[in-house]
Design a protein around this motif. Structure first.
Motif, PDB file in Angstrom:
ATOM      1  N   ARG A   1       0.841  -1.185   0.000  1.00 29.43           N
ATOM      2  CA  ARG A   1       0.000   0.000   0.000  1.00 29.43           C
ATOM      3  C   ARG A   1       0.883   1.245   0.000  1.00 29.43           C
ATOM      4  NH1 ARG A   1      -3.848  -0.724   4.986  1.00 29.43           N
ATOM      5  NH2 ARG A   1      -1.963  -1.616   5.885  1.00 29.43           N
ATOM      6  N   LEU A   2       0.548   2.179  -0.858  1.00 28.55           N
ATOM      7  CA  LEU A   2       1.359   3.373  -1.036  1.00 28.55           C
ATOM      8  C   LEU A   2       1.073   4.378   0.078  1.00 28.55           C
ATOM      9  CD1 LEU A   2       3.354   4.891  -2.887  1.00 28.55           C
ATOM     10  CD2 LEU A   2       1.357   5.794  -4.102  1.00 28.55           C
ATOM     11  N   ILE A   3       2.133   4.825   0.732  1.00 29.34           N
ATOM     12  CA  ILE A   3       1.979   5.799   1.822  1.00 29.34           C
ATOM     13  C   ILE A   3       2.146   7.223   1.276  1.00 29.34           C
ATOM     14  CG2 ILE A   3       2.818   6.520   4.092  1.00 29.34           C
ATOM     15  CD1 ILE A   3       4.073   3.731   4.389  1.00 29.34           C
ATOM     16  N   TYR A   4       3.284   7.473   0.670  1.00 26.28           N
ATOM     17  CA  TYR A   4       3.590   8.772   0.068  1.00 26.28           C
ATOM     18  C   TYR A   4       4.485   8.547  -1.141  1.00 26.28           C
ATOM     19  CZ  TYR A   4       2.057  12.308   3.518  1.00 26.28           C
ATOM     20  OH  TYR A   4       1.334  13.165   4.301  1.00 26.28           O
ATOM     21  N   PHE A   5       4.455   9.497  -2.039  1.00 23.88           N
ATOM     22  CA  PHE A   5       5.434   9.488  -3.106  1.00 23.88           C
ATOM     23  C   PHE A   5       5.881  10.918  -3.408  1.00 23.88           C
ATOM     24  CE2 PHE A   5       2.576  10.685  -6.618  1.00 23.88           C
ATOM     25  CZ  PHE A   5       1.339  10.389  -6.074  1.00 23.88           C
ATOM     26  N   SER A   6       6.991  10.998  -4.127  1.00 22.59           N
ATOM     27  CA  SER A   6       7.587  12.294  -4.414  1.00 22.59           C
ATOM     28  C   SER A   6       8.063  12.318  -5.855  1.00 22.59           C
ATOM     29  CB  SER A   6       8.772  12.535  -3.474  1.00 22.59           C
ATOM     30  OG  SER A   6       9.525  13.650  -3.895  1.00 22.59           O
TER      31      SER A   6
ATOM     32  N   MET B   1       8.955  17.977  -3.249  1.00 29.59           N
ATOM     33  CA  MET B   1       7.584  17.728  -3.679  1.00 29.59           C
ATOM     34  C   MET B   1       7.126  16.380  -3.140  1.00 29.59           C
ATOM     35  SD  MET B   1       7.501  19.202  -7.524  1.00 29.59           S
ATOM     36  CE  MET B   1       5.734  19.114  -7.535  1.00 29.59           C
ATOM     37  N   LYS B   2       5.901  16.336  -2.668  1.00 31.44           N
ATOM     38  CA  LYS B   2       5.370  15.101  -2.114  1.00 31.44           C
ATOM     39  C   LYS B   2       3.872  15.053  -2.365  1.00 31.44           C
ATOM     40  CE  LYS B   2       4.805  17.283   2.377  1.00 31.44           C
ATOM     41  NZ  LYS B   2       5.286  17.397   3.777  1.00 31.44           N
ATOM     42  N   GLU B   3       3.382  13.840  -2.464  1.00 29.08           N
ATOM     43  CA  GLU B   3       1.938  13.650  -2.587  1.00 29.08           C
ATOM     44  C   GLU B   3       1.513  12.484  -1.728  1.00 29.08           C
ATOM     45  OE1 GLU B   3       1.319  15.134  -7.187  1.00 29.08           O
ATOM     46  OE2 GLU B   3      -0.110  13.781  -6.247  1.00 29.08           O
ATOM     47  N   LYS B   4       0.325  12.577  -1.190  1.00 24.07           N
ATOM     48  CA  LYS B   4      -0.193  11.493  -0.372  1.00 24.07           C
ATOM     49  C   LYS B   4      -0.551  10.297  -1.246  1.00 24.07           C
ATOM     50  CE  LYS B   4      -2.086  14.522   3.183  1.00 24.07           C
ATOM     51  NZ  LYS B   4      -3.317  14.982   3.878  1.00 24.07           N
TER      52      LYS B   4
ATOM     53  N   ARG C   1      11.857  15.227   1.459  1.00 20.24           N
ATOM     54  CA  ARG C   1      12.776  15.009   0.338  1.00 20.24           C
ATOM     55  C   ARG C   1      13.531  16.314   0.097  1.00 20.24           C
ATOM     56  NH1 ARG C   1      11.738  12.468  -5.477  1.00 20.24           N
ATOM     57  NH2 ARG C   1      13.927  11.954  -5.994  1.00 20.24           N
ATOM     58  N   GLU C   2      14.641  16.431   0.780  1.00 24.70           N
ATOM     59  CA  GLU C   2      15.479  17.623   0.676  1.00 24.70           C
ATOM     60  C   GLU C   2      16.519  17.485  -0.434  1.00 24.70           C
ATOM     61  OE1 GLU C   2      15.045  20.488   2.390  1.00 24.70           O
ATOM     62  OE2 GLU C   2      13.202  19.540   3.122  1.00 24.70           O
ATOM     63  N   LYS C   3      16.902  16.258  -0.735  1.00 25.91           N
ATOM     64  CA  LYS C   3      17.844  15.990  -1.819  1.00 25.91           C
ATOM     65  C   LYS C   3      17.239  14.943  -2.742  1.00 25.91           C
ATOM     66  CE  LYS C   3      22.080  17.040   0.690  1.00 25.91           C
ATOM     67  NZ  LYS C   3      23.417  16.556   1.095  1.00 25.91           N
ATOM     68  N   LYS C   4      17.621  14.994  -3.990  1.00 28.19           N
ATOM     69  CA  LYS C   4      17.009  14.122  -4.985  1.00 28.19           C
ATOM     70  C   LYS C   4      17.193  12.650  -4.645  1.00 28.19           C
ATOM     71  CE  LYS C   4      16.634  13.745 -10.002  1.00 28.19           C
ATOM     72  NZ  LYS C   4      17.205  14.191 -11.296  1.00 28.19           N
ATOM     73  N   GLU C   5      18.319  12.291  -4.085  1.00 24.14           N
ATOM     74  CA  GLU C   5      18.613  10.880  -3.883  1.00 24.14           C
ATOM     75  C   GLU C   5      18.031  10.318  -2.584  1.00 24.14           C
ATOM     76  OE1 GLU C   5      20.810  13.328  -3.928  1.00 24.14           O
ATOM     77  OE2 GLU C   5      22.247  13.155  -2.258  1.00 24.14           O
ATOM     78  N   ARG C   6      17.490  11.168  -1.731  1.00 24.79           N
ATOM     79  CA  ARG C   6      17.083  10.712  -0.404  1.00 24.79           C
ATOM     80  C   ARG C   6      15.617  11.029  -0.124  1.00 24.79           C
ATOM     81  NH1 ARG C   6      20.323   9.608   4.077  1.00 24.79           N
ATOM     82  NH2 ARG C   6      22.103  10.296   2.825  1.00 24.79           N
ATOM     83  N   PHE C   7      14.921  10.022   0.369  1.00 26.80           N
ATOM     84  CA  PHE C   7      13.492  10.178   0.673  1.00 26.80           C
ATOM     85  C   PHE C   7      13.252   9.555   2.041  1.00 26.80           C
ATOM     86  CE2 PHE C   7       9.344  11.293  -0.036  1.00 26.80           C
ATOM     87  CZ  PHE C   7       8.449  10.313  -0.434  1.00 26.80           C
ATOM     88  N   SER C   8      12.829  10.379   2.984  1.00 31.62           N
ATOM     89  CA  SER C   8      12.674   9.919   4.361  1.00 31.62           C
ATOM     90  C   SER C   8      11.208   9.777   4.720  1.00 31.62           C
ATOM     91  CB  SER C   8      13.333  10.900   5.330  1.00 31.62           C
ATOM     92  OG  SER C   8      14.692  11.075   4.998  1.00 31.62           O
ATOM     93  N   LEU C   9      10.914   8.712   5.427  1.00 32.34           N
ATOM     94  CA  LEU C   9       9.572   8.493   5.968  1.00 32.34           C
ATOM     95  C   LEU C   9       9.640   8.718   7.469  1.00 32.34           C
ATOM     96  CD1 LEU C   9       6.639   7.455   5.393  1.00 32.34           C
ATOM     97  CD2 LEU C   9       7.478   5.197   6.062  1.00 32.34           C
ATOM     98  N   ILE C  10       8.696   9.516   7.979  1.00 28.89           N
ATOM     99  CA  ILE C  10       8.721   9.887   9.392  1.00 28.89           C
ATOM    100  C   ILE C  10       7.424   9.440  10.054  1.00 28.89           C
ATOM    101  CG2 ILE C  10       8.928  11.801  11.022  1.00 28.89           C
ATOM    102  CD1 ILE C  10      10.149  13.286   8.386  1.00 28.89           C
ATOM    103  N   LEU C  11       7.568   8.730  11.155  1.00 31.08           N
ATOM    104  CA  LEU C  11       6.434   8.394  12.000  1.00 31.08           C
ATOM    105  C   LEU C  11       6.531   9.336  13.187  1.00 31.08           C
ATOM    106  CD1 LEU C  11       7.218   5.791  10.315  1.00 31.08           C
ATOM    107  CD2 LEU C  11       6.071   4.506  12.130  1.00 31.08           C
TER     108      LEU C  11
END
Lengths: 114, 115
Positions: free
Chosen positions: A44-49, A54-57, A68-78
């Motif tokens: 199940r998709l949580i978020y994408f960028s 840029m991010k979308e639910k 997503r502060e840098k192109k290569e890195r995408f962080s998920l935060i609980l």
């Protein structure tokens, strides 16, 4: 070869803790995704960028945020982990210019919230 | 609405048997892509194949073959002479090229190959 790495394979956290799951890809892909995988429910998709900052639910964003502060890195935060967030978390990336949507996955992080 | 259905939740076969994993999809688009991914016990999803909606030719890769039929909206996956290393969860997936880069996954089929 495309390489998608995730910061931890296994993680155990306590209820209420703030949890960061990190994902890095080395192929300069514009798109990055976070999924959770649970038995019987598939991915199940949580978020994408689509790009930096840029991010979308996705389908199940509640209880999560991303960065997503840098192109290569995408962080998920609980923000405040709960037991119902115990799951396998998968990160993926894809090349927007490919036109196919093919995604490349990391090895996954199995998170347990106690 | 886009949807991918893998009706078989779990399958067990004895080694060397052939096995077919079913996948049925729904889409309103004329241009789309179908995928199969394998998830071994290690957890990482491994890409197996991509098919675009204009190419209905069946594909064979070693012991793996795929049957794409637009008339029945199906994209089935057959493993011939199965081996224990084929034990995994297999996901069928759909992306619609005219929309965005999201992929819709089926719920997966867990395949057990018994020695």
């Amino acid at each position: 070869d495309v390489k998608v790495t995730q910061s931890s394979r296994y993680l155990v956290k306590r209820t209420g803790e703030k949890v960061f799951l990190e994902c890095v890809q080395d192929m300069d892909h514009e798109n990055m995704f976070w999924y959770r995988q649970d038995p019987g429910l598939g991915l199940r998709l949580i978020y994408f960028s689509y790009d930096v900052k840029m991010k979308e639910k996705g389908d199940i964003p509640e209880g999560y945020s991303v960065s997503r502060e840098k192109k290569e890195r995408f962080s998920l935060i609980l923000e405040s982990a709960s037991t119902n967030q115990t799951s396998m978390y998968l990160c993926a990336s894809s090349d927007r210019d490919s036109g196919t949507g093919e995604q490349y996955f990391g090895p996954g992080t199995r998170l347990t919230v106690t | 609405a886009q949807k991918v259905t893998q009706a078989q939740t779990e399958i067990s076969v004895v080694e060397k048997e052939d096995v077919t994993l079913d996948c049925v999809y729904e889409t309103r688009d004329t241009t789309y892509y179908l995928f199969w991914y394998k998830q071994p016990p290690s957890g990482e999803l491994v890409f197996l194949i991509r098919r675009n909606s204009f190419d209905e030719q069946n594909e064979i890769s070693g012991r793996y073959s795929w049957n794409f039929q637009k008339s029945t909206s199906s994209f089935n996956f057959t493993i011939t002479a199965s081996q224990v290393v084929d034990s995994a969860v297999y996901f069928c997936a759909l992306s619609e090229a005219d929309r965005d880069d999201k992929i819709i996954f089926g719920k997966g089929t867990r395949l057990h190959i018994l020695p």
